[in-house]
Scaffold this motif. Structure first.
Motif, PDB file in Angstrom:
ATOM      1  N   ASN A 481       0.837  -1.206   0.000  1.00  0.00           N
ATOM      2  CA  ASN A 481       0.000   0.000   0.000  1.00  0.00           C
ATOM      3  C   ASN A 481       0.869   1.252   0.000  1.00  0.00           C
ATOM      4  O   ASN A 481       0.563   2.235  -0.691  1.00  0.00           O
ATOM      5  CB  ASN A 481      -0.930   0.004   1.217  1.00  0.00           C
ATOM      6  N   ASN A 485       1.170   4.137  -2.790  1.00  0.00           N
ATOM      7  CA  ASN A 485       0.671   5.405  -2.250  1.00  0.00           C
ATOM      8  C   ASN A 485      -0.816   5.337  -1.940  1.00  0.00           C
ATOM      9  O   ASN A 485      -1.581   6.240  -2.242  1.00  0.00           O
ATOM     10  CB  ASN A 485       0.962   6.561  -3.222  1.00  0.00           C
ATOM     11  N   ARG A 486      -1.250   4.223  -1.317  1.00  0.00           N
ATOM     12  CA  ARG A 486      -2.644   4.041  -0.962  1.00  0.00           C
ATOM     13  C   ARG A 486      -2.790   3.969   0.558  1.00  0.00           C
ATOM     14  O   ARG A 486      -1.901   3.496   1.250  1.00  0.00           O
ATOM     15  CB  ARG A 486      -3.209   2.745  -1.561  1.00  0.00           C
ATOM     16  N   GLU A 488      -5.407   2.199   2.880  1.00  0.00           N
ATOM     17  CA  GLU A 488      -6.549   1.282   2.876  1.00  0.00           C
ATOM     18  C   GLU A 488      -6.678   0.592   4.231  1.00  0.00           C
ATOM     19  O   GLU A 488      -5.678   0.280   4.874  1.00  0.00           O
ATOM     20  CB  GLU A 488      -6.388   0.217   1.780  1.00  0.00           C
ATOM     21  N   HIS A 581      -2.622   6.018  -7.075  1.00  0.00           N
ATOM     22  CA  HIS A 581      -3.523   6.585  -6.075  1.00  0.00           C
ATOM     23  C   HIS A 581      -4.289   7.778  -6.642  1.00  0.00           C
ATOM     24  O   HIS A 581      -3.707   8.666  -7.267  1.00  0.00           O
ATOM     25  CB  HIS A 581      -2.709   7.015  -4.851  1.00  0.00           C
ATOM     26  N   ASN A 582      -5.604   7.772  -6.434  1.00  0.00           N
ATOM     27  CA  ASN A 582      -6.504   8.841  -6.889  1.00  0.00           C
ATOM     28  C   ASN A 582      -6.639   8.920  -8.409  1.00  0.00           C
ATOM     29  O   ASN A 582      -7.064   9.946  -8.946  1.00  0.00           O
ATOM     30  CB  ASN A 582      -6.078  10.204  -6.330  1.00  0.00           C
TER      31      ASN A 582
END
Length: 621
Positions: A481, A485-486, A488, A581-582
């Motif tokens: 993660n 770059n997450r 969660e 991410h995003n």
């Protein structure tokens, strides 16, 4: 005679779909993936064009759409891409005497015709929001006559939840979509969940899954508080599942101005409910601002949603005379679920465990993007009922949502993409060789980003645009993660073979009996073998959200899993979506390559070409 239907959905994650009355569902693509902007509300004209061009379709008989409110020129002017605004401007200027919806239809026809796509019909067909959600299930599962459709989301056309069914008269060739019961916008459990997400500091419409993940770490100690502050009190300990509007906060002048300007039915109640839920959450946090409190709030709102939906279903099936009289009780009915609330995989597990239904089938594109398909189904059932009956009625289908852009890569393209990055090796393989190369890399604990065949439609990556990795180390959740770059709170989802799933999951039978397991739309309790051997995909509550693979639903991934199992003795891999991410799931080869390079992972597969970082260790080190 074959007819072609082009459908589109508006609002968050606007999308388009293409259907042929003889060939079935051809394409479905979200605008977010075409323009690489997550959850865009941009009018999906590019997705409509891509659907038609990818399917080589140039004539459209029916143009269909669903939306949660009436379509207006004001909204179009806000959501149409800048590259098309001059066309909208001239259409409106030259046709100002026509109704707004006619001007919008002319605009769509004009843009499509500029791309060599011609709409034959004279107007578009707007279909009910919740009925469009309901019928979005049908192309993926077929339809059982003894069935109940249940839809639940924030709101749409003034309704937040609906139970419905299809009445079919095969002798007359008539199909009627009938609403059996519904809840108003103000009673929306989906909105309460959404607003709680926002009040906890996450993004509404995007991070509700984080709340679902956090819920397992907390205790539902605030559920009664939500009930007390929002719902009617029956006075005898019974919950009345209706919002007491007298408990909602009033609007200020600015908010009343917003209501006056909105076309959303009951928008005043939407805003009052939002203010009230935010205040409930803020008041709790003000007393105790800690991660434990956030986890307890998440657990409380998850429990509230589960109570609301399970009691609603119990009422429909056991007590509501209209619904009871519409179902056949010699066998338990099939339940089809659609709408954004049913992205909640824990909730879907609870519904399955109620044992009210012979099967629970969740629409793979359960959110508003799915209404692009559902609107087509509503119009198809009305315009060509005989064809609808022949294609779907009493058919037990498992049609995977691989409906997006097909991806492939030639070696010369791979070399061009690599540019000056000399630290990347490139090789091409046939499918059998490629399955072995991937499984060997995974056995050596390399991270594999996979882009092969047609892109998935809906929120779940089903191994055509996925990141695959070893599942045996609990610490994988943290470092992978971080590398992607997450942030969660749910573990990574597992992917496994159908033949192994019953060894790993409680109450799992087979894909034929539990087709939703093909689409990664609900959690299962994990057995001891899974808990001990595959901790990276096991949540703190000992559940997992699997994608179960057979030869028929993804032959290539079946081959990879089988080869990996033969090499390692392991039955499970991590499957997470391939995107930064995003950003949305990758749609084309250039975005795939750039995303892979930025993610600093080991291997990228595009079609049958493998890109691999030289001199790179496992875990992206």
């Amino acid at each position: 005679m074959s007819k072609v239907y082009l459908g589109f959905s508006l609002g968050f994650n606007s999308s388009a779909a293409l259907f042929d009355s003889e060939k079935g569902l051809l394409k479905a693509i979200s605008q977010e993936r075409v323009i690489n902007v997550k959850n865009t509300k941009e009018f999906p004209i590019d997705a409509m064009i891509k659907c038609c061009k990818d399917a080589n379709v140039s004539e459209i008989d029916y143009l269909c759409f669903s939306h949660y409110q009436e379509l207006s020129l004001k909204e179009m002017q806000k959501t149409v891409s800048d590259k098309y605004k001059h066309i909208l401007y001239f259409i409106c200027k030259n046709n100002a005497f026509l109704p707004e919806h006619t001007q919008i239809f002319i605009f769509i026809k004009e843009v499509l015709s500029n791309e060599g796509i011609y709409v034959i019909g004279q107007s578009f067909h707007r279909t009910d929001h919740h009925l469009s959600h309901a019928l979005s299930c049908i192309p993926f599962y077929g339809f059982s006559k003894n069935s109940l459709f249940v839809t639940s989301d924030g709101f749409g056309d003034g309704v937040s939840q609906m139970a419905s069914m299809l009445r079919i008269d095969e002798d007359k060739g008539e199909i009627e979509v009938e609403e059996l019961a519904s809840n108003k916008l103000v009673d929306s459990i989906g909105l309460i969940y959404q607003f709680t997400t926002g009040a906890l500091g996450f993004k509404e419409h995007q991070h509700e899954g984080k709340i679902t993940g956090l819920a397992a770490f907390g205790a539902p100690i605030y559920t009664d508080l939500f009930l007390e502050k929002l719902y009617f009190d029956a006075g005898n300990g019974e919950i009345v599942w209706m919002i007491d509007e007298n408990k909602l906060l009033p609007l200020d002048d600015k908010e009343r101005a917003l209501v006056k300007d909105s076309k959303i039915i009951d928008f005043d109640k939407f805003l009052r409910l939002k203010k009230t839920v935010y205040k409930i959450v803020y008041d709790i946090i003000e007393e105790s601002n800690s991660m434990e409190t956030i986890q307890d709030i998440a657990s409380s709102i998850q429990t509230l949603a589960e109570l609301f939906i399970t009691e609603s279903l119990m009422h429909y099936v056991k007590h509501d005379e209209v619904v009871r009289n519409s179902l056949k009780y010699n066998d338990a009915p099939v339940c089809y679920l659609a709408g954004g609330l049913f992205a909640n995989v824990k909730l879907n597990q609870r519904i399955r465990e109620m044992n009210l239904f012979s099967e629970v089938c969740v629409a793979p594109p359960m959110g508003d993007e799915g209404t692009a398909i559902g609107s087509i189904m509503c119009v198809f059932a009305k315009q060509q009922p005989d064809e609808f009956i022949n294609m779907f009625v009493d058919k037990q289908l498992i049609n995977m949502p691989y409906l997006g852009t097909s991806i492939d890569c030639e070696l010369y393209e791979a070399i061009t993409m690599r540019k000056q990055k000399s630290d990347v090796d490139i090789k091409a393989y046939n499918d059998d060789e490629l399955a072995l190369v991937i499984s060997k890399a995974l056995a050596n604990k390399k991270i594999v980003c996979l882009c092969k065949n047609d892109m998935e439609f809906g929120p779940r990556a089903l191994c055509n645009r996925s990141i695959l990795y070893d599942c045996t180390d609990k610490q994988t959740n943290d470092w992978l993660n971080k590398q992607l770059n997450r942030t969660e709170f749910m573990p990574f989802a597992p992917v496994c073979l159908d033949e192994d799933a019953s060894d790993l999951f409680i109450d799992y039978e087979s894909i034929k009996k539990q087709r939703a397991s093909s689409f990664m739309t609900m959690t299962y309790g994990c057995k001891k073998e899974f808990i001990e051997n595959y901790p990276a995909a096991c949540h703190v509550d000992n559940t997992a959200r699997p994608q179960v693979v057979s030869k028929s639903n993804n032959a290539f991934i079946h081959k990879v899993l089988k080869s990996y199992k033969d090499m390692t003795g392991l039955k499970v891999l991590i499957n997470t979506s391939f995107n930064l991410h995003n950003y949305p799931i990758v749609e084309n080869k250039n975005v795939a390559f750039d995303s892979w390079f930025v993610s600093n992972t080991d291997m990228l597969v595009i079609g049958n070409v493998v890109f691999e970082m030289k001199n790179k260790n496992a875990k992206g080190e």
